[in-house]
Scaffold this motif. Structure first.
Motif, PDB file in Angstrom:
ATOM      1  N   ARG A 221       0.855  -1.196   0.005  1.00 17.62           N
ATOM      2  CA  ARG A 221       0.103  -0.091   0.003  1.00 17.62           C
ATOM      3  C   ARG A 221       0.897   1.219   0.075  1.00 17.62           C
ATOM      4  N   SER A 222       0.367   2.483  -0.391  1.00 14.16           N
ATOM      5  CA  SER A 222       1.119   3.662  -0.244  1.00 14.16           C
ATOM      6  C   SER A 222       1.663   3.847   0.943  1.00 14.16           C
ATOM      7  N   VAL A 223       0.906   3.649   1.976  1.00 16.46           N
ATOM      8  CA  VAL A 223       1.348   3.503   3.372  1.00 16.46           C
ATOM      9  C   VAL A 223       1.024   2.223   3.934  1.00 16.46           C
ATOM     10  N   PRO A 224       2.118   1.586   4.093  1.00 17.50           N
ATOM     11  CA  PRO A 224       2.178   0.080   4.359  1.00 17.50           C
ATOM     12  C   PRO A 224       1.463  -0.136   5.848  1.00 17.50           C
ATOM     13  N   VAL A 225       0.996  -1.143   6.075  1.00 17.21           N
ATOM     14  CA  VAL A 225       0.227  -1.361   7.285  1.00 17.21           C
ATOM     15  C   VAL A 225       0.163  -2.794   7.742  1.00 17.21           C
ATOM     16  N   LEU A 226      -0.035  -2.935   9.240  1.00 13.25           N
ATOM     17  CA  LEU A 226      -0.334  -4.271   9.556  1.00 13.25           C
ATOM     18  C   LEU A 226      -1.706  -4.225  10.343  1.00 13.25           C
ATOM     19  N   GLN A 227      -2.511  -5.207  10.191  1.00 13.12           N
ATOM     20  CA  GLN A 227      -3.948  -5.118  11.000  1.00 13.12           C
ATOM     21  C   GLN A 227      -3.845  -6.117  12.265  1.00 13.12           C
ATOM     22  N   VAL A 228      -4.225  -5.619  13.293  1.00 13.64           N
ATOM     23  CA  VAL A 228      -4.203  -6.383  14.636  1.00 13.64           C
ATOM     24  C   VAL A 228      -5.653  -6.914  14.660  1.00 13.64           C
ATOM     25  N   VAL A 229      -5.858  -8.254  14.574  1.00 14.90           N
ATOM     26  CA  VAL A 229      -7.091  -8.902  14.796  1.00 14.90           C
ATOM     27  C   VAL A 229      -6.913 -10.225  15.624  1.00 14.90           C
ATOM     28  N   GLU A 230      -6.377 -11.233  15.030  1.00 15.17           N
ATOM     29  CA  GLU A 230      -6.276 -12.586  16.033  1.00 15.17           C
ATOM     30  C   GLU A 230      -4.969 -12.270  17.085  1.00 15.17           C
ATOM     31  N   VAL A 231      -5.369 -12.983  17.935  1.00  9.67           N
ATOM     32  CA  VAL A 231      -4.353 -12.968  19.031  1.00  9.67           C
ATOM     33  C   VAL A 231      -3.885 -14.216  19.765  1.00  9.67           C
ATOM     34  N   ARG A 232      -2.633 -14.489  19.980  1.00  9.02           N
ATOM     35  CA  ARG A 232      -2.285 -15.699  20.746  1.00  9.02           C
ATOM     36  C   ARG A 232      -2.390 -15.539  22.134  1.00  9.02           C
ATOM     37  N   TYR A 233      -2.820 -16.553  22.923  1.00  8.46           N
ATOM     38  CA  TYR A 233      -2.728 -16.567  24.393  1.00  8.46           C
ATOM     39  C   TYR A 233      -2.073 -17.719  24.908  1.00  8.46           C
ATOM     40  N   GLN A 234      -1.307 -17.405  25.920  1.00  4.84           N
ATOM     41  CA  GLN A 234      -0.719 -18.445  26.820  1.00  4.84           C
ATOM     42  C   GLN A 234      -1.438 -18.326  28.292  1.00  4.84           C
ATOM     43  N   ALA A 235      -2.263 -18.922  28.788  1.00  4.64           N
ATOM     44  CA  ALA A 235      -2.789 -18.487  29.961  1.00  4.64           C
ATOM     45  C   ALA A 235      -2.260 -19.745  30.948  1.00  4.64           C
ATOM     46  N   GLY A 236      -1.941 -20.771  30.449  1.00  3.06           N
ATOM     47  CA  GLY A 236      -1.262 -22.033  31.405  1.00  3.06           C
ATOM     48  C   GLY A 236      -2.462 -22.625  32.105  1.00  3.06           C
ATOM     49  N   GLY A 237      -1.964 -23.736  32.718  1.00  3.11           N
ATOM     50  CA  GLY A 237      -2.768 -24.493  33.575  1.00  3.11           C
ATOM     51  C   GLY A 237      -4.085 -24.972  32.945  1.00  3.11           C
ATOM     52  N   GLN A 238      -5.520 -24.712  33.503  1.00  2.00           N
ATOM     53  CA  GLN A 238      -6.591 -25.053  33.377  1.00  2.00           C
ATOM     54  C   GLN A 238      -7.124 -24.367  31.888  1.00  2.00           C
ATOM     55  N   PHE A 239      -6.457 -23.154  31.781  1.00  2.66           N
ATOM     56  CA  PHE A 239      -6.980 -22.223  30.644  1.00  2.66           C
ATOM     57  C   PHE A 239      -6.115 -22.553  29.435  1.00  2.66           C
ATOM     58  N   GLY A 240      -4.958 -23.045  29.487  1.00  2.00           N
ATOM     59  CA  GLY A 240      -4.418 -23.719  28.331  1.00  2.00           C
ATOM     60  C   GLY A 240      -3.709 -22.327  27.451  1.00  2.00           C
ATOM     61  N   SER A 241      -3.534 -22.692  26.177  1.00  2.00           N
ATOM     62  CA  SER A 241      -2.970 -21.845  24.983  1.00  2.00           C
ATOM     63  C   SER A 241      -3.830 -21.984  23.824  1.00  2.00           C
ATOM     64  N   GLY A 242      -3.710 -21.072  22.836  1.00  2.06           N
ATOM     65  CA  GLY A 242      -4.147 -21.283  21.731  1.00  2.06           C
ATOM     66  C   GLY A 242      -4.446 -19.824  21.074  1.00  2.06           C
ATOM     67  N   PHE A 243      -5.296 -19.573  20.086  1.00  4.46           N
ATOM     68  CA  PHE A 243      -5.644 -18.313  19.519  1.00  4.46           C
ATOM     69  C   PHE A 243      -7.021 -17.959  19.590  1.00  4.46           C
ATOM     70  N   LYS A 244      -7.086 -16.564  19.643  1.00  6.22           N
ATOM     71  CA  LYS A 244      -8.539 -16.134  19.673  1.00  6.22           C
ATOM     72  C   LYS A 244      -8.437 -15.279  18.469  1.00  6.22           C
ATOM     73  N   GLY A 245     -10.057 -15.191  17.896  1.00  6.00           N
ATOM     74  CA  GLY A 245     -10.154 -14.424  16.953  1.00  6.00           C
ATOM     75  C   GLY A 245     -10.355 -12.890  16.793  1.00  6.00           C
TER      76      GLY A 245
END
Length: 411
Positions: A221-245
């Motif tokens: 793009r004329s002004v290059p960008v990145l978009q923040v949407v998906e997120v990785r989480y590492q909660a550990g224990g019973q909450f685990g880890s993975g990706f959120k939309g």
């Protein structure tokens, strides 16, 4: 409907009541006026059908905490990291103090004593987080009619106190100058340089960078960008880890303009002919049986170790800084933009911060924010300000490599 009555008993007055289900109770007060008022209050509660809710005030705080957690944690948008942190604070710092006490017996004095004993044990931010949990549980009980009012409202939060031994001019910063950031970068393995430069130049949270996918990067793009949407989480224990939309708030969904040096870093990380869903940033491999150069899942804990090791190696070069962890790089991005004269509203947008209800502070009224927009020209200003500082960062990092005589490799 049940009945309520009162009579004099010695020097005091006893208010007695009986419900339709045969249960009964009573309370002693000091004056006839108090007895009349209490009797009237009980009759009104019976008519409104909330007497049973008042009786639930005898249940323990722990029982109410269980009910609150079941409702609160069921929200599908709740971040696993937030769930893990809240469960940990509730278990360690809130339940042990209030657990078996009837919730109707918890008053402002109890909250003050709890707050005072907790203050020497945890930092102020953790204390405020624990206080928020207590407030939510008691508010849940109030909303359900178990208690007449939330006692936390009567107790002010602890104030942030300045250290009298620390003069303002001697306070250590959490944000780096470009030169200091370069000295830190120069002590990091080269395989992490692109990660750090993007952290410094975008202010991304770790989970936002670790969850960045190829389709969210637009370098042409004329002004290059990145978009923040998906997120990785590492909660550990019973909450685990993975990706959120999506990130934890709507404000976290945003576009960030990219300085030329960031474009170069991202091009180096993008795999050729990659699937749009492939992650941009990964770990470098080279450990635990994984070949060096293999694209592994980016680990928050691994990056923290690399960061802390670099801070230790930098030593006196960072004497004016008070490093806490990789989140320091996010502090640095925000500070650099403010130093460049970027409006506070734009900085908040780029950081993914939700606007405070006290919107008149710093950035004008809340309604006024709807009439001000980030133009392409402002995005260019942001990219230029970041580029100017990242050039200094890279120069300082390369100077460290030359002084270390490491031949371009830092371990």
């Amino acid at each position: 409907m049940g009945s309520v009555s009162w009579r004099k008993r010695g020097n005091r007055y006893l208010v007695s009541w009986r419900l339709d289900d045969g249960s009964q109770g009573g309370k002693t007060v000091d004056t006839p006026d108090e007895a009349r008022d209490l009797a009237a209050e009980k009759r009104l509660e019976m008519r409104r059908g909330i007497w049973r809710e008042r009786r639930s005030g005898r249940l323990s705080f722990g029982s109410w905490a269980d009910d609150w957690w079941e409702v609160w944690a069921a929200d599908p948008d709740r971040s696993p990291t937030t769930l893990a942190a809240t469960e940990n604070r509730l278990r360690r710092h809130v339940r042990p103090w209030f657990g078996d006490r009837p919730i109707e017996r918890i008053g402002p004095a109890d909250v003050r004593r709890w707050q005072a004993q907790l203050a020497p044990v945890v930092g102020r931010e953790s204390l405020l987080a624990c206080r928020s949990i207590l407030h939510r549980i008691l508010q849940f009980a109030e909303d359900e009619g178990a208690i007449p009012r939330n006692p936390v409202r009567k107790v002010p939060p602890p104030k942030r106190r300045a250290d009298p031994e620390q003069l303002p001019g001697e306070a250590r910063r959490r944000a780096y100058t470009p030169e200091e950031a370069g000295r830190l970068l120069g002590r990091m393995p080269l395989s992490w340089w692109d990660h750090v430069l993007v952290f410094l130049g975008t202010g991304l949270r770790f989970g936002e960078l670790a969850g960045l996918r190829c389709r969210r990067v637009h370098l042409d793009r004329s002004v290059p960008v990145l978009q923040v949407v998906e997120v990785r989480y590492q909660a550990g224990g019973q909450f685990g880890s993975g990706f959120k939309g999506r990130p934890k708030s709507d404000a976290g969904i945003r576009e960030l303009p990219l300085a030329p040096l960031l474009v170069e870093s991202l091009r180096r990380q993008l795999p050729p002919d990659a699937d749009p869903e492939v992650l941009v940033f990964t770990g470098p491999g080279g450990g635990n049986g994984v070949p060096a150069g293999a694209r592994t899942m980016l680990s928050r804990y691994n990056f923290r170790r690399v960061y802390q090791r670099a801070v230790a190696r930098a030593g006196h070069d960072l004497a004016a800084v008070d490093p806490h962890g990789p989140h320091d790089l996010r502090h640095t991005f925000s500070t650099w933009l403010e130093d460049a004269g970027i409006p506070a509203r734009v900085i908040d947008e780029l950081m993914g911060h939700e606007r405070s209800r006290h919107g008149e502070l710093e950035g004008g009224s809340r309604i006024g924010a709807r009439y001000r927009h980030t133009t392409p020209e402002m995005a260019v200003r942001v990219a230029a300000a970041i580029q100017e500082r990242l050039v200094i960062v890279v120069q300082a990092a390369e100077a460290v490599l030359e002084l270390d005589g490491s031949g371009g490799r830092v371990f």
